[in-house]
Design a protein around this motif. Structure first.
Motif, PDB file in Angstrom:
ATOM      1  N   ALA A 161      34.780   2.376  24.988  1.00  0.00           N
ATOM      2  CA  ALA A 161      35.783   1.652  24.202  1.00  0.00           C
ATOM      3  C   ALA A 161      35.514   1.902  22.721  1.00  0.00           C
ATOM      4  O   ALA A 161      34.355   1.850  22.293  1.00  0.00           O
ATOM      5  CB  ALA A 161      35.716   0.157  24.502  1.00  0.00           C
ATOM      6  N   PRO A 162      36.547   2.177  21.943  1.00  0.00           N
ATOM      7  CA  PRO A 162      36.343   2.338  20.500  1.00  0.00           C
ATOM      8  C   PRO A 162      35.653   1.096  19.929  1.00  0.00           C
ATOM      9  O   PRO A 162      35.838  -0.014  20.444  1.00  0.00           O
ATOM     10  CB  PRO A 162      37.757   2.484  19.955  1.00  0.00           C
ATOM     11  CG  PRO A 162      38.564   2.994  21.112  1.00  0.00           C
ATOM     12  CD  PRO A 162      37.947   2.352  22.325  1.00  0.00           C
ATOM     13  N   PRO A 163      34.845   1.285  18.899  1.00  0.00           N
ATOM     14  CA  PRO A 163      34.052   0.174  18.360  1.00  0.00           C
ATOM     15  C   PRO A 163      34.859  -1.097  18.070  1.00  0.00           C
ATOM     16  O   PRO A 163      34.372  -2.202  18.307  1.00  0.00           O
ATOM     17  CB  PRO A 163      33.459   0.745  17.073  1.00  0.00           C
ATOM     18  CG  PRO A 163      33.458   2.214  17.275  1.00  0.00           C
ATOM     19  CD  PRO A 163      34.632   2.523  18.163  1.00  0.00           C
ATOM     20  N   GLU A 164      36.081  -0.947  17.602  1.00  0.00           N
ATOM     21  CA  GLU A 164      36.882  -2.143  17.272  1.00  0.00           C
ATOM     22  C   GLU A 164      37.342  -2.907  18.514  1.00  0.00           C
ATOM     23  O   GLU A 164      37.782  -4.049  18.416  1.00  0.00           O
ATOM     24  CB  GLU A 164      38.075  -1.781  16.377  1.00  0.00           C
ATOM     25  CG  GLU A 164      39.085  -0.846  16.992  1.00  0.00           C
ATOM     26  CD  GLU A 164      38.809   0.635  16.792  1.00  0.00           C
ATOM     27  OE1 GLU A 164      39.785   1.412  16.898  1.00  0.00           O
ATOM     28  OE2 GLU A 164      37.661   1.030  16.544  1.00  0.00           O
ATOM     29  N   TYR A 165      37.226  -2.286  19.694  1.00  0.00           N
ATOM     30  CA  TYR A 165      37.643  -2.938  20.942  1.00  0.00           C
ATOM     31  C   TYR A 165      36.479  -3.259  21.882  1.00  0.00           C
ATOM     32  O   TYR A 165      36.655  -4.000  22.846  1.00  0.00           O
ATOM     33  CB  TYR A 165      38.648  -2.063  21.703  1.00  0.00           C
ATOM     34  CG  TYR A 165      39.920  -1.850  20.949  1.00  0.00           C
ATOM     35  CD1 TYR A 165      40.852  -2.869  20.806  1.00  0.00           C
ATOM     36  CD2 TYR A 165      40.203  -0.619  20.361  1.00  0.00           C
ATOM     37  CE1 TYR A 165      42.029  -2.673  20.094  1.00  0.00           C
ATOM     38  CE2 TYR A 165      41.372  -0.415  19.655  1.00  0.00           C
ATOM     39  CZ  TYR A 165      42.276  -1.443  19.524  1.00  0.00           C
ATOM     40  OH  TYR A 165      43.436  -1.240  18.823  1.00  0.00           O
ATOM     41  N   PHE A 166      35.314  -2.691  21.622  1.00  0.00           N
ATOM     42  CA  PHE A 166      34.189  -2.869  22.538  1.00  0.00           C
ATOM     43  C   PHE A 166      33.623  -4.280  22.474  1.00  0.00           C
ATOM     44  O   PHE A 166      33.399  -4.823  21.398  1.00  0.00           O
ATOM     45  CB  PHE A 166      33.068  -1.876  22.240  1.00  0.00           C
ATOM     46  CG  PHE A 166      31.861  -2.091  23.107  1.00  0.00           C
ATOM     47  CD1 PHE A 166      31.897  -1.764  24.453  1.00  0.00           C
ATOM     48  CD2 PHE A 166      30.714  -2.658  22.597  1.00  0.00           C
ATOM     49  CE1 PHE A 166      30.802  -1.984  25.273  1.00  0.00           C
ATOM     50  CE2 PHE A 166      29.608  -2.876  23.401  1.00  0.00           C
ATOM     51  CZ  PHE A 166      29.652  -2.535  24.741  1.00  0.00           C
ATOM     52  N   LYS A 167      33.399  -4.854  23.654  1.00  0.00           N
ATOM     53  CA  LYS A 167      32.701  -6.134  23.793  1.00  0.00           C
ATOM     54  C   LYS A 167      31.673  -5.961  24.905  1.00  0.00           C
ATOM     55  O   LYS A 167      31.990  -5.394  25.957  1.00  0.00           O
ATOM     56  CB  LYS A 167      33.670  -7.256  24.155  1.00  0.00           C
ATOM     57  CG  LYS A 167      34.625  -7.553  23.031  1.00  0.00           C
ATOM     58  CD  LYS A 167      35.515  -8.726  23.356  1.00  0.00           C
ATOM     59  CE  LYS A 167      36.410  -8.915  22.138  1.00  0.00           C
ATOM     60  NZ  LYS A 167      37.454  -9.824  22.315  1.00  0.00           N
ATOM     61  N   PRO A 168      30.448  -6.443  24.701  1.00  0.00           N
ATOM     62  CA  PRO A 168      29.442  -6.329  25.764  1.00  0.00           C
ATOM     63  C   PRO A 168      29.918  -7.006  27.048  1.00  0.00           C
ATOM     64  O   PRO A 168      30.670  -7.979  27.017  1.00  0.00           O
ATOM     65  CB  PRO A 168      28.223  -7.054  25.182  1.00  0.00           C
ATOM     66  CG  PRO A 168      28.440  -7.017  23.699  1.00  0.00           C
ATOM     67  CD  PRO A 168      29.926  -7.068  23.500  1.00  0.00           C
ATOM     68  N   MET A 169      29.468  -6.475  28.174  1.00  0.00           N
ATOM     69  CA  MET A 169      29.868  -7.014  29.477  1.00  0.00           C
ATOM     70  C   MET A 169      29.279  -8.406  29.674  1.00  0.00           C
ATOM     71  O   MET A 169      28.110  -8.636  29.375  1.00  0.00           O
ATOM     72  CB  MET A 169      29.378  -6.081  30.580  1.00  0.00           C
ATOM     73  CG  MET A 169      30.012  -4.711  30.523  1.00  0.00           C
ATOM     74  SD  MET A 169      29.429  -3.672  31.866  1.00  0.00           S
ATOM     75  CE  MET A 169      29.112  -2.158  30.986  1.00  0.00           C
TER      76      MET A 169
END
Length: 136
Positions: A68-76
């Motif tokens: 996921a691009p950095p602006e959309y990434f969230k840890p699981m």
């Protein structure tokens, strides 16, 4: 209907799926980078080697993922990928593989419902539950 988990990574999807292929005894059926996609020219240069989509087959099970691009990434968080394994020895092998450099939440052990059950978050941040059930 099939339900297939889809995992999001912050840039290490390729390494994670190569690890899962070995740990789970599966086969990567498809892996495409952003740079190999029709959208390559719309992708930031530093992101072209990141994974747009990957599919790993393990028996009838398909695990999919992407970076996921950095602006959309969230840890699981808030879920686990649950594996039901028929043989205790195989459950022990898979658990040990996934636990390498990961965090064991519950050691693999016998419970009232299972020959073996354990919980681990692997080094890529994916939470797993390994279950080798007793006969009903």
């Amino acid at each position: 209907m099939k339900i297939n988990p889809y995992l999001s990574f912050g840039g290490d999807c390729k390494a994670a799926f190569e690890f899962y292929e070995k740990a789970l005894g599966g086969k990567i059926e498809m892996m495409m980078t952003h740079g190999a996609s029709p959208m390559a020219d719309q992708t930031a240069p530093g992101w072209r080697d990141k994974i747009m989509h990957v599919a790993l087959s393990v028996g009838d099970f398909v695990l999919m993922g992407s970076d996921a691009p950095p602006e959309y990434f969230k840890p699981m968080q808030g879920f686990s990928v649950s594996l039901t394994i028929d043989k205790a020895a195989e459950a022990e092998r898979v658990f040990a593989e996934l636990a390498q450099d990961g965090n064991v939440g519950m050691p693999l052990q016998q419970t009232f419902w299972a020959f073996r059950f354990g919980m681990v978050t692997d080094r890529f941040g994916t939470p797993w539950m390994i279950n080798c059930e007793k006969d009903a």
